[in-house]
Design an enzyme around this catalytic site. Structure first.
Site, PDB file in Angstrom:
ATOM      1  N   LYS A 279      99.230  -1.470  56.153  1.00  0.00           N
ATOM      2  CA  LYS A 279     100.591  -1.840  55.824  1.00  0.00           C
ATOM      3  C   LYS A 279     100.724  -3.302  55.888  1.00  0.00           C
ATOM      4  O   LYS A 279     100.108  -3.919  56.733  1.00  0.00           O
ATOM      5  CB  LYS A 279     101.854  -1.173  56.645  1.00  0.00           C
ATOM      6  CG  LYS A 279     102.049   0.393  56.330  1.00  0.00           C
ATOM      7  CD  LYS A 279     103.556   0.691  57.241  1.00  0.00           C
ATOM      8  CE  LYS A 279     103.593   2.101  56.805  1.00  0.00           C
ATOM      9  NZ  LYS A 279     103.923   2.693  55.849  1.00  0.00           N
ATOM     10  N   ARG A 353     102.342  13.558  55.455  1.00  0.00           N
ATOM     11  CA  ARG A 353     102.297  14.837  54.937  1.00  0.00           C
ATOM     12  C   ARG A 353     100.850  15.500  55.345  1.00  0.00           C
ATOM     13  O   ARG A 353     100.816  16.735  55.377  1.00  0.00           O
ATOM     14  CB  ARG A 353     102.440  14.675  53.288  1.00  0.00           C
ATOM     15  CG  ARG A 353     101.062  13.737  52.717  1.00  0.00           C
ATOM     16  CD  ARG A 353     101.570  13.546  51.184  1.00  0.00           C
ATOM     17  NE  ARG A 353     102.295  12.260  51.424  1.00  0.00           N
ATOM     18  CZ  ARG A 353     102.922  11.746  50.217  1.00  0.00           C
ATOM     19  NH1 ARG A 353     102.402  12.140  49.089  1.00  0.00           N
ATOM     20  NH2 ARG A 353     103.768  10.820  50.256  1.00  0.00           N
TER      21      ARG A 353
HETATM   22  N1  BES Z   1     106.071   6.452  57.548  1.00  0.00           N
HETATM   23  C1  BES Z   1     106.272   5.857  56.419  1.00  0.00           C
HETATM   24  C2  BES Z   1     107.505   6.131  55.519  1.00  0.00           C
HETATM   25  C3  BES Z   1     108.431   5.324  55.831  1.00  0.00           C
HETATM   26  C4  BES Z   1     108.502   3.893  55.101  1.00  0.00           C
HETATM   27  C5  BES Z   1     109.400   5.557  56.873  1.00  0.00           C
HETATM   28  C6  BES Z   1     109.603   3.188  55.542  1.00  0.00           C
HETATM   29  C7  BES Z   1     110.153   4.778  57.238  1.00  0.00           C
HETATM   30  C8  BES Z   1     110.391   3.486  56.575  1.00  0.00           C
HETATM   31  C9  BES Z   1     104.893   6.737  55.552  1.00  0.00           C
HETATM   32  O1  BES Z   1     103.819   7.275  56.136  1.00  0.00           O
HETATM   33  C10 BES Z   1     104.098   6.091  54.334  1.00  0.00           C
HETATM   34  O2  BES Z   1     103.917   5.017  54.547  1.00  0.00           O
HETATM   35  N2  BES Z   1     104.696   6.383  53.082  1.00  0.00           N
HETATM   36  C11 BES Z   1     104.055   5.784  52.079  1.00  0.00           C
HETATM   37  C12 BES Z   1     103.378   6.928  50.985  1.00  0.00           C
HETATM   38  C13 BES Z   1     102.965   6.232  49.700  1.00  0.00           C
HETATM   39  C14 BES Z   1     101.411   5.716  50.478  1.00  0.00           C
HETATM   40  C15 BES Z   1     102.592   7.568  48.741  1.00  0.00           C
HETATM   41  C16 BES Z   1     105.237   5.151  51.100  1.00  0.00           C
HETATM   42  O3  BES Z   1     106.448   5.668  51.430  1.00  0.00           O
HETATM   43  O4  BES Z   1     104.931   4.104  51.111  1.00  0.00           O
HETATM   44 ZN    ZN Z   2     102.285   6.049  56.127  1.00  0.00          ZN
END
Ligand code: BES
Ligand code: ZN
Ligand code: ZN
Length: 500
Positions: A279, A353
């Protein structure tokens, strides 16, 4: 903080602050019907300060000995037809914050008479306690002495009611105390840095809950080797990049007379760096909150020991970190979940997931009547619904309705979203059964829910994507910056209604 229900008349209440409520346009005469002197003081303040009774408006008045209370706070409620249990809590929380600013410690709330026309006394009592506790919460553990001393701890909080409301209010007060304590339990856990709340720490919290509950809660911690034997390849795939050992946490309570069994699964990523699909810095800053679902599950059990609804409840947390390292899962790797399905990992940041795939497969093995999962799953859900509203998906209308209804009672906002089957091809993999990200860029919260559905084997199931409301990036009336403990009260309410 000591709560009590009293039948004392408002003018007799010996408190620092007496809190009254006013609809938009309501007159001072109806606020204090039996006290002409006070009516004129309130009226004067209202006129001078152009108080109209709008939501969020307030006016405070020194009573100059006209009644026992030192000061009165009149809080605006807005229009009666727009009022609901969420706004009731908000109006209580707002007054609580004001009281803390006034540096007073003893308060009496006078619930507006017309609240009882809309809601049972029990719900009024429950909501009022929750408003006070949740609105007054601060996480000060890591602050210095000065900051801690500045925070006024309220001592006595009275709710003044007529005798016919006492029993209902008392009952609601009891429930509200348990609900809000459980929510705060979750908030504290979420607010702790990830260096503290490791998977091992969450396991310890679960074991402590088990110990304290004196046989009511059984806790099982499955270690990596055991989890591997059970075939949880998806969960272990996420965990393999981290130095911290993963923990698969199971809590179980089965009260006498329980008719139904519910499994609650919480996403327990104790820190989400994104893994090798790392990230950017700004997105990582709050990722200690990625165990909010797990915190909700633990908090539920903290509440259940006191509430004792007649429902068998299993809590499931697949806890691990999502880290990049020489051992981390790589884009293109294929993992096999406990139910035998193969998953092509194309983005290691869609890790929730993967852990839930095994958490849900395990839940299915429990043969429950319902499965509910709570997960800070997608940024896409936040794009769709914003910071305050969770997305709800489900495969069973009756269960959807029950969860939605519970959320309305406790004032946690959620919105029913479609489990759109026509989007299923978007998560088909060329080389495995499914892939962990979708083709194309739209509807990411829906495709994440469709991914989870692959692991629930047609058991009635609700998925709550709590990415938005789990964590406040700026303070709201009911939640300061940080962990919200979202979902704790909704699920407790659902279980309470189910086990009546
Ligand atoms: N933990 C994150 C989702 C999230 C983002 C929670 C911001 C709270 C605040 C999750 O694991 C994630 O990174 N999801 C990605 C999925 C994508 C790579 C398909 C996302 O939402 O960007
Ligand atoms: Zn994530
Ligand atoms: Zn995550």
């Amino acid at each position: 903080m000591n709560f009590s229900i009293k039948t004392t008349s408002p003018s007799q209440a010996q408190v620092d602050l007496l809190i009254l409520y006013s609809w938009r346009g309501e007159k001072a005469e109806t606020l204090v019907p039996n006290n002409l002197k006070l009516q004129s003081s309130i009226k004067e303040a209202m006129t001078r300060e152009q108080f109209r009774g709008d939501e969020g408006e307030y006016v405070d008045i020194y009573t100059k000995g006209e009644i026992e209370a030192y000061k009165i706070l009149v809080v605006g409620l807005g229009k009666e037809e727009d009022f609901d249990l969420y706004k009731l809590r908000k109006s209580i929380a707002a007054a609580t914050k004001k009281a803390k600013q006034f540096k007073v410690k003893k308060l009496a709330f006078v619930p507006h008479n017309s609240w009882y026309k809309k809601f049972e006394p029990e719900l009024v009592g429950q909501s009022m306690v929750e408003g006070v506790v949740l609105g007054g919460y601060k996480f000060l553990k890591y602050k210095g002495k000065e900051e801690k001393e500045k925070n006024i701890e309220l001592e006595d909080i009275m709710f003044l009611v007529t005798p016919n409301k006492v029993a209902g209010m008392e009952k609601g007060l009891g429930i509200g105390k348990i609900f809000s304590a459980a929510t705060i339990f979750a908030r504290d856990l979420i607010n702790e840095p990830a260096a503290v709340t490791t998977p091992t720490y969450l396991a310890k919290i679960a074991l402590d809950l088990g110990k304290k509950a004196a046989g009511q809660i059984k806790v099982k911690i499955l270690e990596k080797e055991e989890v591997a034997k059970m075939g949880m390849g998806a969960f272990l795939g996420v965990a393999q990049g981290s130095e911290e050992p993963p923990k698969f946490i199971v809590l179980h309570t089965k009260p006498a007379g329980a008719r139904e069994k519910v499994v609650v699964v919480g996403k327990g990523i104790t820190f989400d760096t994104g893994g090798l699909s790392l990230k950017p810095a700004e997105h990582m800053m709050t990722m200690k909150m990625d165990m909010s679902g797990a915190a909700t599950v633990l908090a539920l059990f903290a509440g259940l020991t006191h509430l004792k609804p007649k429902v068998e409840v299993v809590g499931v947390i697949a806890a691990c970190e999502n880290m990049p390292s020489g051992k981390a899962v790589k884009p293109g790797d294929i993992l096999t979940a406990m139910n035998g399905k193969t998953i092509e990992v194309l983005n290691t940041d869609a890790e929730g997931r993967l852990t839930l795939a095994d958490g849900l497969s395990y839940a299915v093995g429990q043969k429950p009547q319902a499965i509910i999962d709570l997960a800070t799953l997608t940024g896409a859900c936040m794009v769709a619904l914003g910071q305050e509203i969770a997305g709800m998906w489900g495969n069973d209308e009756k269960l959807n309705d029950k969860v939605k209804k519970a959320s309305e009672v406790v004032g946690e906002k959620l919105w029913h979203m479609p489990l759109e089957k026509e989007y299923k091809p978007l998560i088909k993999s060329d080389i495995a059964d499914i892939k962990n990200i979708q083709t194309g860029k739209y509807g990411g919260a829906i495709t994440a829910a469709l991914f989870l559905e692959e692991f629930v084997d047609k058991i009635p199931w609700v998925h709550l994507d709590i990415a938005g409301p789990a964590y406040e990036e700026s303070e709201t009336t009911l939640v300061p910056k940080g962990g919200a403990g979202y979902g704790v009260r909704t699920i407790l309410q659902y279980l309470l209604d189910l086990g009546k």
